[in-house]
Each structure stands twice: as structure tokens, then as C-alpha cells.
Design a protein around this motif. Structure first.
Motif: not given
Length: 199
Positions: A1-5, A18-19, A28-32, A82-89
Motif C-alpha cells: 500500500m502506498p502509505g507504507l512506502w 504502478d502510479y 504522490w509524485e515520481l522522480i527517477d 510523474v509530477v503535479q505542478p501547481d500551475v503549468l502552461v
């Protein structure tokens, strides 16, 4: 479960697949391939600044090719990023899918929070430069200033330009888009220069 990672020490490199299969309601975000838990809901001040910036982009880009988006929206930079920026164009319609953004936006904005500021200024900045974000804006909602990073020819960001709350930010990658930062930070406008009659 993701909360345990463990958010930064997991030995497994997670993927986009996976994401996409993690439980809804967790961010969540994935970086590398490393899973980073998103901070708890941001402060009201954070949200106000992010909303002001997004609304300015929406207004300035109305009827144009480029489109603004706000979090939460997934930006898939690679199978392991995979990221979730606050604002993007995004200016390339082919990158806009029904579920996410596929590839680097032209402009990314992160509004700093105490819990995520280091990641925004280090890991995410390097990531955005590597995958082709042309202009990276980092707003500090507590100190009321903004940093702009522009991607150089070597794929890394150049030294930042600093903009204070009494200045206007003219976007480099978006034609005819300028944002008055005193409106973003909800501060009084700069005093007008005295006319010759007043001197």
C-alpha cells in the motif's frame, strides 16, 4: 500500500503503470522512480497565490494556442517521472490527453510550501530542466517574491532572476503575457512616478 512506502528510500523504481494503479485519494509524485508523498493540503495563502497566477494565465491566454492547467493534474515526463505542478502552461495540443499531460509543459509554476520547498528547488528543478521545461517559476507566498529559471542550451537552468512584489513579470516563453506581481501577492500597487507638474 502506498502509505507504507518510504518516500525517498525505496529500493524499487516505480513506473507510470504502478502510479496509475495506486489507490485514489492519495497524492504522490515520481522522480527517477522514487515515490514522494505529496505534502498535506497546502495553506490558504499558498492556494491564493496559485489561484491568482492561474487566473492571470487563463485571462492572458484566452483564445490563444497555449493552455494553462492547475493541480492536481498528472504530468508524465517519462515512465519513471510523474509530477503535479501547481500551475503549468502547455502549448502543444498533442501533449494534452484525456487523463494527463504527456511531456514537458512550456512553463511550470511551483508555489513554495515549507514541507516541499527543498524538493521544488532541487529535485524538481533539475527534473524540469532535464525534460525540456523552458521556463520555471517559483513563487514564495510568505516572502512575496518570485524566482524565474530559464533553461539553457545545456539542458540545465540558468541562474535565477528575482522579481519583487512591486514588479511586472513578462513571460519569456509566452508572447504578450505579463503578470503584475502585486496583484498575485495581493499587495498595494507600486506608487506612480511623479509627473513633472508634481516635482
Amino acid at each position: 500500500m502506498p502509505g507504507l512506502w518510504q518516500t525517498s528510500h525505496s529500493r524499487r523504481r516505480f513506473t507510470w503503470s504502478d502510479y496509475r494503479n495506486w489507490p485514489e485519494g492519495e497524492r504522490w509524485e515520481l522522480i527517477d522512480g522514487v515515490a514522494y508523498a505529496m505534502a498535506p493540503a497546502p495553506s490558504t495563502r499558498h492556494q491564493q497565490v496559485a489561484l491568482k497566477l492561474a487566473s492571470r494565465f487563463e485571462q492572458k491566454l484566452s483564445g490563444k494556442r497555449c493552455r494553462p492547467f492547475t493541480a492536481p493534474i498528472d504530468v508524465k515526463l517519462s515512465e519513471h517521472d510523474v509530477v503535479q505542478p501547481d500551475v503549468l502552461v502547455v502549448c502543444d495540443p498533442a501533449k494534452i490527453t484525456p487523463t494527463h499531460i504527456e511531456g514537458a509543459p512550456e512553463v511550470v509554476v511551483e508555489v513554495l510550501s515549507p514541507a516541499t520547498a527543498t524538493k521544488d528547488l532541487r529535485e524538481k528543478k533539475a527534473l524540469y530542466g532535464r525534460y525540456g521545461v523552458r521556463e520555471y517559476l517559483v513563487a514564495d507566498p510568505l516572502e512575496n517574491y518570485l524566482q524565474r529559471y530559464r533553461r539553457g542550451e545545456d539542458g540545465t537552468f540558468e541562474a535565477p532572476e528575482i522579481f519583487g512584489p512591486q514588479e511586472t513579470l513578462a513571460l519569456l516563453e509566452l508572447e504578450d503575457v505579463a503578470i503584475d506581481l502585486w496583484e498575485v501577492f495581493e499587495l498595494p500597487p507600486p506608487e506612480a512616478e511623479p509627473t513633472s507638474a508634481e516635482v
